[in-house]
Design a protein around this motif. Structure first.
Motif, short mmCIF file in Angstrom:
data_model
loop_
_atom_site.label_atom_id
_atom_site.label_comp_id
_atom_site.label_asym_id
_atom_site.label_seq_id
_atom_site.Cartn_x
_atom_site.Cartn_y
_atom_site.Cartn_z
N GLU A 132 45.14 -12.84 14.02
CA GLU A 132 43.73 -12.86 13.62
C GLU A 132 43.07 -11.52 13.92
O GLU A 132 42.35 -10.97 13.11
N LEU A 133 43.33 -11.03 15.13
CA LEU A 133 42.63 -9.83 15.57
C LEU A 133 43.08 -8.58 14.85
O LEU A 133 42.38 -7.57 14.84
N SER A 134 44.26 -8.63 14.26
CA SER A 134 44.71 -7.40 13.60
C SER A 134 44.03 -7.23 12.23
O SER A 134 44.12 -6.18 11.62
N LYS A 135 43.33 -8.27 11.77
CA LYS A 135 42.63 -8.12 10.48
C LYS A 135 41.17 -7.74 10.73
O LYS A 135 40.54 -8.29 11.63
N PRO A 136 40.63 -6.83 9.92
CA PRO A 136 39.22 -6.48 10.13
C PRO A 136 38.31 -7.67 9.83
O PRO A 136 38.59 -8.45 8.91
N ALA A 137 37.24 -7.80 10.60
CA ALA A 137 36.31 -8.92 10.40
C ALA A 137 35.42 -8.64 9.19
O ALA A 137 34.50 -7.83 9.27
N LYS A 138 35.72 -9.31 8.09
CA LYS A 138 34.96 -9.12 6.85
C LYS A 138 34.63 -10.49 6.29
O LYS A 138 35.51 -11.36 6.26
N THR A 139 33.42 -10.69 5.81
CA THR A 139 33.09 -11.98 5.21
C THR A 139 33.79 -12.10 3.85
O THR A 139 34.32 -11.11 3.33
N LEU A 140 33.76 -13.31 3.28
CA LEU A 140 34.42 -13.52 1.97
C LEU A 140 33.82 -12.61 0.91
O LEU A 140 34.50 -12.22 -0.04
N ASP A 141 32.53 -12.28 1.06
CA ASP A 141 31.93 -11.35 0.09
C ASP A 141 31.90 -9.91 0.64
O ASP A 141 31.01 -9.12 0.32
N GLU A 142 32.93 -9.60 1.46
CA GLU A 142 33.24 -8.20 1.80
C GLU A 142 32.22 -7.50 2.68
O GLU A 142 32.02 -6.30 2.57
N ARG A 143 31.53 -8.24 3.51
CA ARG A 143 30.62 -7.58 4.44
C ARG A 143 31.37 -7.36 5.74
O ARG A 143 31.81 -8.30 6.39
N ARG A 144 31.52 -6.10 6.12
CA ARG A 144 32.28 -5.78 7.32
C ARG A 144 31.40 -5.94 8.54
O ARG A 144 30.31 -5.36 8.62
N ILE A 145 31.86 -6.74 9.48
CA ILE A 145 31.14 -6.91 10.73
C ILE A 145 31.97 -6.25 11.83
O ILE A 145 33.15 -6.57 12.00
N HIS A 146 31.36 -5.33 12.55
CA HIS A 146 32.09 -4.64 13.61
C HIS A 146 31.98 -5.44 14.90
O HIS A 146 30.88 -5.81 15.31
N LEU A 147 33.13 -5.69 15.51
CA LEU A 147 33.16 -6.51 16.72
C LEU A 147 33.53 -5.65 17.92
O LEU A 147 34.55 -4.95 17.90
N TYR A 148 32.71 -5.69 18.92
CA TYR A 148 32.92 -4.88 20.12
C TYR A 148 33.06 -5.78 21.35
O TYR A 148 32.70 -6.95 21.32
#
Ligand code: PEP
Ligand code: MG
Length: 325
Positions: A8-24
């Motif tokens: 799970e963590l190796s994939k970038p966090a992006k919503t189904l409509d391609e909004r990238r959320i940066h997780l820190y």
């Protein structure tokens, strides 16, 4: 399970409509930071420097602080690290700096204390800059700011520390980005002025909730009233996000809300794209974000904002999460 989490963590966090959320990551201890970062955080969104201070029996020296901060920056593998200046007082006591106050949460805490003790503040700022050297992405964050003057004063000290370290240690030192925690409600109404002074803000939803609701975050008697899903809090968070968009001030959230699935649904809907959380939440939140769409969440947020209380909001969000599996 471990393997699934790692995937799970190796994939970038992006919503189904391609909004990238940066997780820190929120961090305060060093022990496992390096592996946590390598496992997929975009950086450290909140390094609580009071934790190493609390583990000592006296103020750590400048050299000792340099060592700790260097290890944090090294563990971050070149990704950004937001280091918060000392945030003691309130619920965070230092055994070697007893503070007796009737109302510690409204008292001498965070930047109020460090601005009254420039000798402590300058040592810490120099240690951070010294540790960052050349090429590390150090951001400095000020806790418990309530007035613009505090920002202006802190910037003067930061400039002094910067010039000293540049002269003495790192000739090519870059100025770090500087930001403040949004924890004191009055600043919600001064974000335009804040934006002229700092590079970013980070919402401390734990303290912001406590101060907006006038509920001590650690008092069990009123713990049912302490509720970050109170629609008034949600409206404040929505307005903060909108104001920051207007004033082009980058904003993130580093309170507990940013690590809770229900909170993340709402924060993403509000337009937040930078969330900082404890390590234990990272995989779960990444998984969730990749299964929701920003568009759908906007409707959910509108519904939540129209409800009467936090219990109803949580019920709505629980149903939504259940439907999503
Ligand atoms: C907050 O107040 O939300 C926050 C992140 O700071 P702390 O919990 O360390 O007070
Ligand atoms: Mg706080």
């Amino acid at each position: 399970l471990q393997k699934r989490y790692a995937e799970e963590l190796s994939k970038p966090a992006k919503t189904l409509d391609e909004r990238r959320i940066h997780l820190y990551l929120n961090a305060g201890l060093l022990s496992s930071l390096a592996s946590e970062i390598a496992e997929g955080a975009d950086g450290v969104g909140l390094y609580r420097t009071e934790i190493p201070f609390m583990l000592q029996t006296r103020f750590p020296s400048e050299a000792e602080q340099v060592e700790v901060y260097r290890q944090v920056l090294d563990a971050a593998l070149g990704r950004p690290v937001v280091m918060r200046t000392l945030d003691v007082g309130g619920d965070k006591p230092l055994s070697y700096l007893p503070i007796i106050e009737e109302n510690p949460f409204l008292g001498w805490r965070g930047v109020r204390l460090t601005l009254d003790h420039p000798e402590l503040f300058l040592v810490q700022l120099r240690a951070m800059l010294n540790a960052s050297g050349e090429g590390k992405q150090l951001h400095i964050l000020l806790p418990m700011v309530c007035c613009l003057d505090e920002i202006d004063q802190a910037i003067v000290y930061l400039e002094q520390a910067y010039l000293e370290v540049k002269q003495d240690v790192h000739p090519n030192l870059k100025r770090p980005q500087i930001g403040i925690m949004l924890e004191v409600p009055a600043l919600l109404f001064q974000l335009e002025e804040v934006a002229k002074r700092v590079d970013f803000i980070s919402v401390g939803s734990n303290d912001l909730t406590q101060y907006l609701l006038a509920v001590d975050r650690n008092n069990p008697r009123v713990s049912t009233l302490y509720d970050s899903y109170h629609p008034g809090i949600l409206r404040a968070l929505t307005q903060a996000r909108l104001a920051c968009k207007e004033y082009q001030l980058p904003i993130s959230v580093c309170g507990e809300l940013a690590g809770e699935p229900m909170g993340v649904l709402l924060l993403v809907a509000m337009g937040y794209t930078q969330l900082s959380m404890n390590q234990g939440s990272l995989a779960k939140i990444n998984y969730l974000i990749r299964r929701v769409s920003y568009q759908d969440l906007s409707e959910l947020l509108a519904q939540a904002l129209s409800l009467a209380n936090g219990a109803e909001v949580r019920e709505l969000l629980t149903l939504y999460l259940r439907e999503k599996g």
